[in-house]
Design an enzyme around this catalytic site. Structure first.
Site, PDB file in Angstrom:
ATOM      1  N   CYS A   2       0.896  -1.009   0.196  1.00 56.58           N
ATOM      2  CA  CYS A   2       0.086  -0.014  -0.051  1.00 56.58           C
ATOM      3  C   CYS A   2       1.049   1.136   0.092  1.00 56.58           C
ATOM      4  CB  CYS A   2      -1.176  -0.011   1.387  1.00 56.58           C
ATOM      5  SG  CYS A   2      -1.960  -1.537   1.167  1.00 56.58           S
ATOM      6  N   ARG A  27       3.560  -0.435  -5.188  1.00 56.56           N
ATOM      7  CA  ARG A  27       3.404  -0.729  -3.765  1.00 56.56           C
ATOM      8  C   ARG A  27       2.062  -1.717  -4.125  1.00 56.56           C
ATOM      9  NH1 ARG A  27       6.732   1.453  -0.363  1.00 56.56           N
ATOM     10  NH2 ARG A  27       5.826   0.985   1.279  1.00 56.56           N
ATOM     11  N   TRP A  76      -3.101  -2.786  -1.541  1.00 58.62           N
ATOM     12  CA  TRP A  76      -3.262  -3.823  -1.675  1.00 58.62           C
ATOM     13  C   TRP A  76      -3.555  -5.153  -1.293  1.00 58.62           C
ATOM     14  CZ3 TRP A  76      -0.600  -8.578  -0.352  1.00 58.62           C
ATOM     15  CH2 TRP A  76      -0.255  -9.222  -0.530  1.00 58.62           C
ATOM     16  N   ASN A 102      -1.129   1.742   5.737  1.00 56.63           N
ATOM     17  CA  ASN A 102      -0.191   0.407   5.327  1.00 56.63           C
ATOM     18  C   ASN A 102      -0.370  -0.126   6.505  1.00 56.63           C
ATOM     19  OD1 ASN A 102       1.336  -0.502   3.952  1.00 56.63           O
ATOM     20  ND2 ASN A 102       3.100   0.556   4.183  1.00 56.63           N
ATOM     21  N   GLY A 103      -0.154  -1.197   6.253  1.00 53.53           N
ATOM     22  CA  GLY A 103      -0.032  -1.947   7.704  1.00 53.53           C
ATOM     23  C   GLY A 103      -0.789  -3.059   8.294  1.00 53.53           C
ATOM     24  N   GLU A 498      16.364 -17.005 -11.723  1.00 54.03           N
ATOM     25  CA  GLU A 498      15.643 -16.280 -12.214  1.00 54.03           C
ATOM     26  C   GLU A 498      14.532 -15.660 -13.559  1.00 54.03           C
ATOM     27  OE1 GLU A 498      15.144 -13.270 -10.250  1.00 54.03           O
ATOM     28  OE2 GLU A 498      15.124 -11.418 -11.857  1.00 54.03           O
ATOM     29  N   LYS A 502      10.718 -14.173 -13.352  1.00 54.56           N
ATOM     30  CA  LYS A 502      10.390 -13.184 -14.440  1.00 54.56           C
ATOM     31  C   LYS A 502       9.132 -13.445 -14.872  1.00 54.56           C
ATOM     32  CE  LYS A 502      11.711 -10.559 -12.641  1.00 54.56           C
ATOM     33  NZ  LYS A 502      12.891 -10.692 -11.669  1.00 54.56           N
ATOM     34  N   GLU A 505       5.948 -13.676 -13.378  1.00 58.24           N
ATOM     35  CA  GLU A 505       5.021 -12.455 -12.943  1.00 58.24           C
ATOM     36  C   GLU A 505       4.901 -11.847 -13.753  1.00 58.24           C
ATOM     37  OE1 GLU A 505       9.386 -10.982 -11.140  1.00 58.24           O
ATOM     38  OE2 GLU A 505       7.776 -10.343 -10.126  1.00 58.24           O
ATOM     39  N   HIS A 521      16.872 -36.744 -12.576  1.00 58.40           N
ATOM     40  CA  HIS A 521      16.265 -37.086 -12.082  1.00 58.40           C
ATOM     41  C   HIS A 521      14.647 -37.193 -11.613  1.00 58.40           C
ATOM     42  CE1 HIS A 521      20.092 -38.591 -10.880  1.00 58.40           C
ATOM     43  NE2 HIS A 521      20.374 -36.704 -10.820  1.00 58.40           N
ATOM     44  N   LYS A 619       5.178  -4.451  -5.220  1.00 62.50           N
ATOM     45  CA  LYS A 619       6.636  -4.546  -5.086  1.00 62.50           C
ATOM     46  C   LYS A 619       6.752  -4.270  -3.390  1.00 62.50           C
ATOM     47  CE  LYS A 619      10.514  -2.379  -7.518  1.00 62.50           C
ATOM     48  NZ  LYS A 619      10.708  -3.867  -7.897  1.00 62.50           N
TER      49      LYS A 619
HETATM   50  C1  F6R Z   1      10.650 -10.453  -8.493  1.00 61.99           C
HETATM   51  C2  F6R Z   1      10.452  -9.195  -7.369  1.00 61.99           C
HETATM   52  C3  F6R Z   1      10.639 -10.050  -5.907  1.00 61.99           C
HETATM   53  C4  F6R Z   1      11.031  -9.319  -4.597  1.00 61.99           C
HETATM   54  C5  F6R Z   1      10.515 -10.104  -3.354  1.00 61.99           C
HETATM   55  C6  F6R Z   1      11.403  -9.321  -2.390  1.00 61.99           C
HETATM   56  O1  F6R Z   1      10.646  -9.658  -9.447  1.00 61.99           O
HETATM   57  O2  F6R Z   1      10.327  -7.925  -6.871  1.00 61.99           O
HETATM   58  O3  F6R Z   1      10.676 -11.188  -5.972  1.00 61.99           O
HETATM   59  O4  F6R Z   1      12.597  -9.524  -5.126  1.00 61.99           O
HETATM   60  O5  F6R Z   1       9.868  -9.539  -2.736  1.00 61.99           O
HETATM   61  O6  F6R Z   1      11.859  -7.682  -2.449  1.00 61.99           O
HETATM   62  P1  F6R Z   1      12.613  -7.088  -1.595  1.00 61.99           P
HETATM   63  O7  F6R Z   1      14.296  -7.172  -2.808  1.00 61.99           O
HETATM   64  O8  F6R Z   1      12.458  -5.847  -1.646  1.00 61.99           O
HETATM   65  O9  F6R Z   1      13.258  -7.334   0.035  1.00 61.99           O
END
Ligand code: F6R
Length: 624
Positions: A2, A27, A76, A102-103, A498, A502, A505, A521, A619
């Site tokens: 949020c 956010r 969110w 937020n929280g 990774e 990507k 997501e 395996h 994010k």
């Molecule tokens: C993937 C992504 C998330 C963050 C994860 C940790 O693209 O953005 O997987 O990497 O939520 O976030 P931080 O680095 O802010 O702790």
């Protein structure tokens, strides 16, 4: 999660609040709203289920006009579905007190039940609404109704009512509160969720992060947990939750607002992918040479004695940052330092086994990820020291860690992390070489050579980015696939993970990252005719084994795309090739990840997905 904004000054508040919300949408973005005070009509409240653009359109139909104070929120959802009723700001029964949060308020049900018994009427399913009614109740308790309508009388009462309400809350919160009877002051409070005050000339701001107000001011004060701020247009006063004044000196933020704009790119993600040469350059700058380590030493203040004495490193992180940690393990271990990596969310039980002999490295772009912060607290309780790798000045992690190494990537807005990842990798290499020099695990000449190779990486990333069109063609070819498999070995195995993350997501299709040697395996059974398999096959001591694994996949019908360099290409037989420049094997993840980020981006583009704001995500994940 949020995003919160608050404004008090001379300008039309909604213009600034909405502009800030657009920058904070990363956010959370399932609903949003603003509240202000219209001097003639009283409380102004606009909320929508959906994005900030929809809110903007709603405001345009009925603008706030002369209102110069207000609060805003982009959500969110945690408690209550995304809907207009559950969107913030929330109001009390009389529509006088309005609040954004937020929280998570852990004891909201208890509070709500009590308030329902005293006649409060609730309009939403959120935990937040309990707080605004609780403030209303505290205002009643102060017998404000008889008080003169003068601000010098009402403002201390408002402050006290909010302070008393906060004292009853359990959980995490960052909040901004406005009371229609007190339009000259906003109140802000922070407990375990980020909140920052922006200090302008004749105007002040409240926000979840500085990007919301950077366009107007670079002077900021990060509130600590347990602090409140009384924000007026010409002054800001800070208090602890006991009501005692505390002092803060503002910091100057080095980021500028254009860094948080798209700069001609279609999406933030694409812009951020292209900013990676700079992210590495900025994160390495001044930290590698001379190799005495004294510059870095002064910067992070990590005692050489500690570096010499530790028996190992434990990395904790989430998501993409966890993948950076996995690369870090190979890098530290390459220099003789045993390293473990855990998801922060899975670390709780393992925290008991760390102690002062283990250095914790917590990796987090935002520095606000609840799982990571919790794991840090557990590790500290077990006696370990914590070094944070983060991109965010003033974040909670920077306050809780014992030492901090910043990645200098600038604001990352795209929800899918790209440039922050490369910055985290760069930071891992910097630390590994620094530790190796101090622990005498490397000859000076070798360290210098490693540093020189590392310094070439930004130019090599630029060259890798030039292969973008080739990646686009391959992505378009596979755009309709519903399953993707990424395989690699050793230090590039985390890059396979990774690459898969990507795609998941931002395209919402199934993708697996797998250690190439593990496929036989079990997982090899999932391969079907035409399945896209992306294999990292750059020059390494494992290359012939990777080549075998590619053959095994092909034999079961996979259509293989190999990420190669000019030398390894000769040894690999695949349907498609993406070539990256050759570098030292240990540094190769810095290059192999680039085409995989682009690949995910182009797949999502072909599928017309909302790349910068993928569904169900936010994010900054500030809940556990
Ligand atoms: C993937 C992504 C998330 C963050 C994860 C940790 O693209 O953005 O997987 O990497 O939520 O976030 P931080 O680095 O802010 O702790």
């Amino acid at each position: 999660m949020c995003g919160i904004t608050g404004y008090i000054g001379e300008k039309t508040a909604t213009d600034i609040l909405v502009d800030g919300l657009k920058r904070l949408e990363y956010r959370g973005y399932d609903s949003c709203g603003v509240a202000g005070i219209n001097p003639e009509k009283g409380l102004y409240l606009k909320r929508v289920s959906g994005r900030v653009d929809a809110l903007d359109a709603l405001i345009a139909k009925d603008p706030l006009k002369k209102g110069t104070v207000g609060i805003g929120h982009t959500r969110w959802a945690t408690h209550g579905v995304p809907s207009e009723d559950n969107a913030h700001p929330h109001t009390d029964c009389k529509n006088e007190v309005v609040l954004v949060h937020n929280g998570i308020i852990e004891n909201y049900l208890e509070i709500k039940e009590q308030l329902l018994r005293t006649g409060h009427k609730f309009k939403s399913e959120t935990d937040t609404e309990a707080v605004v009614h609780l403030i209303e109740e505290k205002i009643k308790g102060l017998n404000v109704s008889g008080a003169a309508a003068r601000s010098d009388v009402l403002e201390p009462m408002f402050f006290e009512a909010v302070r008393r309400a906060i004292a009853e809350l359990k959980g995490s919160f960052a909040m901004a509160v406005l009371w229609a009877r007190c339009p000259g002051m906003l109140l802000a409070a922070r407990q375990h969720s980020p909140l920052v005050i922006g200090l302008g000339g004749g105007e002040n701001f409240i926000a979840s992060d500085v990007s919301a107000f950077l366009k107007y001011t670079k002077k900021a004060v990060f509130l600590n947990d347990g602090e409140m701020a009384a924000v007026k247009k010409d002054s800001v006063l800070y208090f602890n939750f006991q009501g005692k004044k505390v002092e803060h000196s503002p910091v100057t933020i080095q980021w500028d607002s254009t860094m948080a704009e798209k700069g001609g790119y279609k999406h933030f993600m694409l812009k951020e992918i292209h900013e990676q040469p700079e992210s590495v350059e900025n994160t390495l700058r001044g930290r590698l040479l001379p190799l005495k380590g004294d510059i870095l030493q002064r910067e992070i203040n990590l005692p050489s004695e500690l570096i010499r004495n530790i028996k190992g490193v434990q990395i904790i992180a989430c998501g993409t940052a966890y993948h950076a940690g996995l690369v870090g393990r190979y890098v530290f271990e390459n220099f003789g330092l045993p390293t473990s990596v855990d998801f922060a969310s899975e670390f709780s039980d393992r925290a008991k086994i760390v102690n002062k002999d283990i250095l914790i490295i917590a990796v987090s772009q935002s520095g606000e990820t609840a799982d990571t912060l919790y794991a840090v607290r557990e590790a500290k309780a077990s006696g370990a020291k914590v070094l944070a790798i983060t991109n965010t000045l003033g974040s909670t992690l920077t306050r809780e860690a014992d030492y901090v190494l910043y990645t200098h990537c600038g604001p990352e807005i795209g929800v899918a992390s790209t440039k922050a990842f490369i910055g985290q990798l760069a930071a891992m290499y910097v630390l590994a070489i620094h530790f190796a020099v101090i622990r005498k695990n490397i000859f000076d000449a070798d360290a210098r050579e490693y540093a020189n190779e590392l310094l070439k990486i930004p130019r090599l990333i630029e060259a890798a980015l030039e292969g973008s069109d080739a990646v686009l063609k391959i992505a378009e070819h596979f755009a309709k696939s519903e399953h993707f498999l990424f395989i690699a070995r050793h230090i590039n195995f985390p890059i396979a993970l990774e690459g898969a993350l990507k795609i998941k997501e931002i395209s919402y299709v199934h993708a697996e990252g797998y250690a190439a040697g593990e496929m036989k395996h079990g997982p090899i059974a999932i391969i079907y005719k035409g399945m896209p398999v992306l294999a990292v096959a750059t020059t390494s001591k494992m290359l012939s084994l990777v080549a075998n694994n590619i053959e095994e996949a092909k034999a079961r019908g996979a259509e293989v795309t190999a990420i190669v360099d000019e030398d390894s290409r000769k040894l690999i037989k695949a349907s498609h090739y993406i070539t990256v420049p050759r570098t030292a094997e240990i540094l190769s993840p810095l290059l192999t990840v680039i085409p995989l980020q682009l690949f995910a981006y182009f797949i999502a583009l072909a599928k017309k997905c909302d790349i910068d704001k993928p569904r169900n995500l936010a994010k900054s994940v500030t809940v556990r």
